[in-house]
Scaffold this motif. Sequence first.
Motif, mmCIF file in Angstrom:
data_model
loop_
_atom_site.group_PDB
_atom_site.id
_atom_site.type_symbol
_atom_site.label_atom_id
_atom_site.label_comp_id
_atom_site.label_asym_id
_atom_site.label_seq_id
_atom_site.Cartn_x
_atom_site.Cartn_y
_atom_site.Cartn_z
ATOM 1 N N LYS A 42 31.045 45.979 37.438
ATOM 2 C CA LYS A 42 31.772 46.998 36.682
ATOM 3 C C LYS A 42 33.155 46.501 36.289
ATOM 4 C CE LYS A 42 28.524 50.125 37.352
ATOM 5 N NZ LYS A 42 27.667 50.617 36.240
ATOM 6 N N VAL A 43 33.701 47.123 35.244
ATOM 7 C CA VAL A 43 35.072 46.871 34.804
ATOM 8 C C VAL A 43 35.829 48.189 34.818
ATOM 9 C CG1 VAL A 43 36.559 46.146 32.891
ATOM 10 C CG2 VAL A 43 34.432 44.902 33.374
ATOM 11 N N ALA A 66 34.301 45.203 41.447
ATOM 12 C CA ALA A 66 34.730 45.422 40.065
ATOM 13 C C ALA A 66 35.868 44.498 39.656
ATOM 14 C CB ALA A 66 35.161 46.873 39.872
ATOM 15 N N ASP A 67 35.869 44.073 38.394
ATOM 16 C CA ASP A 67 37.058 43.488 37.783
ATOM 17 C C ASP A 67 37.944 44.642 37.326
ATOM 18 O OD1 ASP A 67 36.295 40.787 38.066
ATOM 19 O OD2 ASP A 67 35.047 40.912 36.276
ATOM 20 N N LYS A 91 37.996 38.859 42.485
ATOM 21 C CA LYS A 91 37.757 39.536 41.213
ATOM 22 C C LYS A 91 38.912 39.287 40.243
ATOM 23 C CE LYS A 91 34.525 41.156 40.809
ATOM 24 N NZ LYS A 91 33.185 40.537 40.595
ATOM 25 N N LYS A 92 38.662 39.537 38.969
ATOM 26 C CA LYS A 92 39.679 39.363 37.938
ATOM 27 C C LYS A 92 40.600 40.574 37.882
ATOM 28 C CE LYS A 92 36.570 36.654 34.967
ATOM 29 N NZ LYS A 92 35.888 36.631 33.648
ATOM 30 N N THR A 113 41.242 45.176 27.411
ATOM 31 C CA THR A 113 40.402 45.193 28.609
ATOM 32 C C THR A 113 38.982 44.779 28.263
ATOM 33 O OG1 THR A 113 41.721 46.930 29.668
ATOM 34 C CG2 THR A 113 39.457 46.653 30.446
ATOM 35 N N LEU A 117 37.763 41.315 29.769
ATOM 36 C CA LEU A 117 36.921 41.501 30.959
ATOM 37 C C LEU A 117 35.464 41.801 30.623
ATOM 38 C CD1 LEU A 117 39.382 43.518 33.266
ATOM 39 C CD2 LEU A 117 39.000 41.036 33.140
ATOM 40 N N LEU A 120 33.929 48.028 29.656
ATOM 41 C CA LEU A 120 34.674 49.068 30.355
ATOM 42 C C LEU A 120 33.687 50.100 30.888
ATOM 43 C CD1 LEU A 120 37.368 50.335 31.205
ATOM 44 C CD2 LEU A 120 37.417 51.535 29.006
#
Length: 285
Positions: A42-43, A66-67, A91-92, A113, A117, A120
């Motif tokens: 997930k982002v 999640a990032d 994670k990022k 985003t 990444l 979203l």
Amino acid sequence: MDFNINTKGQTQNQQPGRETKMDPEPVVIRDSYRGSGKLDGKVALITGGDSGIGRAVAVHFAREGADVAIVYLEETQDAKDTQAMVEAEGKKCLLLKGDIRQESFCKQAVEKTVKELGGLNILVNNAAEQHPKDDIRDISTEQLEGTFATNVFPMFHFVQAALAHLQEGDAIINTTSVTAYRGSEGLLDYSSTKGAIVTFTRSLSGNLAEKGIRVNAVAPGPIWTPLIPSTFDADHVKKFGKDVPLKRPGQPCEVAPAYVFLASEDASYFTGQVLHPNGGSVLNT
């Protein structure tokens, strides 16, 4: 883990406050918190993600897989510290500096985003400001409009931009407050915005139900974050959180798991709801 703390009556002379200046610093995540992949792949985009509750949510989300992108106004060192915590979870973490009162920035933050990444899935509308006034006549038009411009309007702008990317099963989580339910005689404009956020959450949940996008909120009580020493005088800070049944302020790590729950499949049958980590205040909502 003992979360009883001495807030020491400390104050900060600027808002937003700085977590790096707090003593003791808030507890971001328990060492015992074990991620279980609830948010793998997930982002998440979190406003006010540099410190306080937003930081704790970012780190918990990262531990769950999640990032994260975090939006902040000017607290660069706090933001970099949060980034390091997220990256330590493997994670990022994308840093997005700007003013959420500007609609164009809200749109840009969402688009960056998605670009950086890869999508979203979770939008957390968390950023807020508050300015105590004991007399309503002392609330200037500038303060009144500014509080709504920070606490409410960006939620509309972020959601409007995010809907092009959110899919069935994704989540929006808004931060309201215990003050939305019990009021606050010294925070008239702030508590009014928090009441608006409850109504926004309930209304948007119905609006997006057919799309399968869940919309919920969290209403924290007295939580030890930079907003407290940067808002109140030393006497208030010294007594902060002692008036709830648990007789202490909460830590961000005690609030963030509520956001994890609402962001994950565990909350698949929750929409239009508000969770209340508030130290035992019974609100009969």
